[in-house]
Enzyme design. Structure first.
Site, PDB file in Angstrom:
ATOM      1  N   ASN A 156       0.840  -1.213   0.000  1.00  0.00           N
ATOM      2  CA  ASN A 156       0.000   0.000   0.000  1.00  0.00           C
ATOM      3  C   ASN A 156       0.870   1.257   0.000  1.00  0.00           C
ATOM      4  O   ASN A 156       0.572   2.221  -0.705  1.00  0.00           O
ATOM      5  CB  ASN A 156      -0.941  -0.001   1.205  1.00  0.00           C
ATOM      6  CG  ASN A 156      -2.216  -0.764   0.917  1.00  0.00           C
ATOM      7  OD1 ASN A 156      -3.037  -0.319   0.111  1.00  0.00           O
ATOM      8  ND2 ASN A 156      -2.372  -1.915   1.530  1.00  0.00           N
ATOM      9  N   ILE A 197      -1.546  -2.284  17.759  1.00  0.00           N
ATOM     10  CA  ILE A 197      -2.658  -1.524  18.338  1.00  0.00           C
ATOM     11  C   ILE A 197      -2.077  -0.298  19.029  1.00  0.00           C
ATOM     12  O   ILE A 197      -1.123  -0.404  19.806  1.00  0.00           O
ATOM     13  CB  ILE A 197      -3.454  -2.404  19.321  1.00  0.00           C
ATOM     14  CG1 ILE A 197      -4.160  -3.510  18.521  1.00  0.00           C
ATOM     15  CG2 ILE A 197      -4.452  -1.573  20.114  1.00  0.00           C
ATOM     16  CD1 ILE A 197      -4.896  -4.512  19.357  1.00  0.00           C
ATOM     17  N   ASN A 250      -6.351   5.010   8.288  1.00  0.00           N
ATOM     18  CA  ASN A 250      -5.981   3.594   8.214  1.00  0.00           C
ATOM     19  C   ASN A 250      -6.691   2.960   7.028  1.00  0.00           C
ATOM     20  O   ASN A 250      -7.751   3.416   6.605  1.00  0.00           O
ATOM     21  CB  ASN A 250      -6.424   2.885   9.507  1.00  0.00           C
ATOM     22  CG  ASN A 250      -6.022   1.419   9.533  1.00  0.00           C
ATOM     23  OD1 ASN A 250      -4.911   1.065   9.132  1.00  0.00           O
ATOM     24  ND2 ASN A 250      -6.912   0.552   9.979  1.00  0.00           N
ATOM     25  N   HIS A 264      -8.207  -0.833   6.005  1.00  0.00           N
ATOM     26  CA  HIS A 264      -8.545  -2.113   6.621  1.00  0.00           C
ATOM     27  C   HIS A 264      -9.133  -3.028   5.541  1.00  0.00           C
ATOM     28  O   HIS A 264      -9.996  -2.593   4.764  1.00  0.00           O
ATOM     29  CB  HIS A 264      -9.558  -1.905   7.749  1.00  0.00           C
ATOM     30  CG  HIS A 264      -9.932  -3.180   8.422  1.00  0.00           C
ATOM     31  ND1 HIS A 264      -9.103  -3.811   9.334  1.00  0.00           N
ATOM     32  CD2 HIS A 264     -11.020  -3.968   8.293  1.00  0.00           C
ATOM     33  CE1 HIS A 264      -9.683  -4.928   9.734  1.00  0.00           C
ATOM     34  NE2 HIS A 264     -10.851  -5.044   9.126  1.00  0.00           N
ATOM     35  N   GLU A 291      -7.374  -1.997  -2.610  1.00  0.00           N
ATOM     36  CA  GLU A 291      -6.692  -1.135  -1.629  1.00  0.00           C
ATOM     37  C   GLU A 291      -5.750  -0.189  -2.357  1.00  0.00           C
ATOM     38  O   GLU A 291      -5.655   0.993  -2.042  1.00  0.00           O
ATOM     39  CB  GLU A 291      -5.909  -1.980  -0.625  1.00  0.00           C
ATOM     40  CG  GLU A 291      -6.789  -2.848   0.263  1.00  0.00           C
ATOM     41  CD  GLU A 291      -5.981  -3.622   1.298  1.00  0.00           C
ATOM     42  OE1 GLU A 291      -5.054  -3.042   1.884  1.00  0.00           O
ATOM     43  OE2 GLU A 291      -6.283  -4.802   1.516  1.00  0.00           O
TER      44      GLU A 291
END
Ligand code: GRF
Length: 214
Positions: free
Chosen positions: A15, A89, A104, A106, A171
């Site tokens: 990405n 996290i 973000n 996902h 993505e």
């Protein structure tokens, strides 16, 4: 002056590579990884982007790690922090520090399948449509205001790997698109947690990809 971002990764960085390849109207000030030696760091360095490692294993607590991460990020003074396959996290304190400035991606159509192993869980659930989501990060894991989603079909013979590849291709399309909107000042985070996009290339941040078979 072009707005500045920092990208955070944990692994292969595809990405991140898609963002670097997109010639976006922004400056990627640095790529930060929590794991040393990952492929994404080499890709970034080959593109001439500054790289940093903040190794989570070198810190005794999550708080200490996040503090070091924040100090590293802030040295580059980015307007936006972009999580791209960053697999740690983050603490509430970290998230509050970058409130509204933390994105973000996902690999599911949130709010379905937050957390890990999204493609396996999508197959097990028998959903017909799967995809990916770009969202602002809030303290609740894989929640937060949704900016864009891309949907793909789940095909009868899909394995976790074929479905993952189909989603990953999406993505790589929507993250650069979202960053372009952001850089052009077209994203607005509204009260109540919804995102408004002015003049999106595809309507309302939704991308449907029918008929993708690979
Ligand atoms: C992507 O599927 C991303 O959505 C998820 O982790 C994966 C990272 O892949 N959070 P890459 O490192 O960008 O290739």
């Amino acid at each position: 002056m072009r707005p500045r971002i920092v990208i955070m990764i944990s692994g292969r960085g595809s990405n991140m590579a898609a963002l670097l390849a997109a010639n976006l109207p922004l400056e990627v000030a640095a790529v930060i990884s929590n794991r040393p030696g990952v492929a994404g760091l080499a890709l970034a360095a080959a593109e001439g982007v500054a790289t940093e490692v903040v190794d989570h294993q070198a810190h005794a607590t999550r708080e200490a790690f996040d503090q070091c991460l924040a100090e590293t990020i802030d040295r580059y003074q980015p307007q936006l922090v972009v999580l791209a396959g960053f697999m740690r996290i983050l603490t509430p304190a970290f998230i509050r520090r970058y409130q509204g400035r933390l994105l973000n991606i996902h690999p599911s159509l949130l709010p379905a399948f937050p957390g890990l192993n999204t493609h396996r869980r999508a197959l097990e659930a028998g959903v017909r449509i799967h995809g990916c989501t770009v969202h602002f990060v809030t303290e609740q894991l894989d929640h937060g205001p949704i900016v864009a989603q891309a949907a793909v079909p789940v095909l009868p013979d899909d394995s976790e790997a074929t479905l993952a590849a189909r989603v990953l291709a999406c993505e790589h399309r929507i993250y650069p698109e979202v960053l372009c909107w952001w850089a052009e000042g077209r994203l607005a985070l509204q009260d109540g947690g919804r995102v408004r996009i002015q003049g999106a290339a595809f309507p309302d941040g939704s991308l449907l990809v029918p008929g993708i078979t690979a």
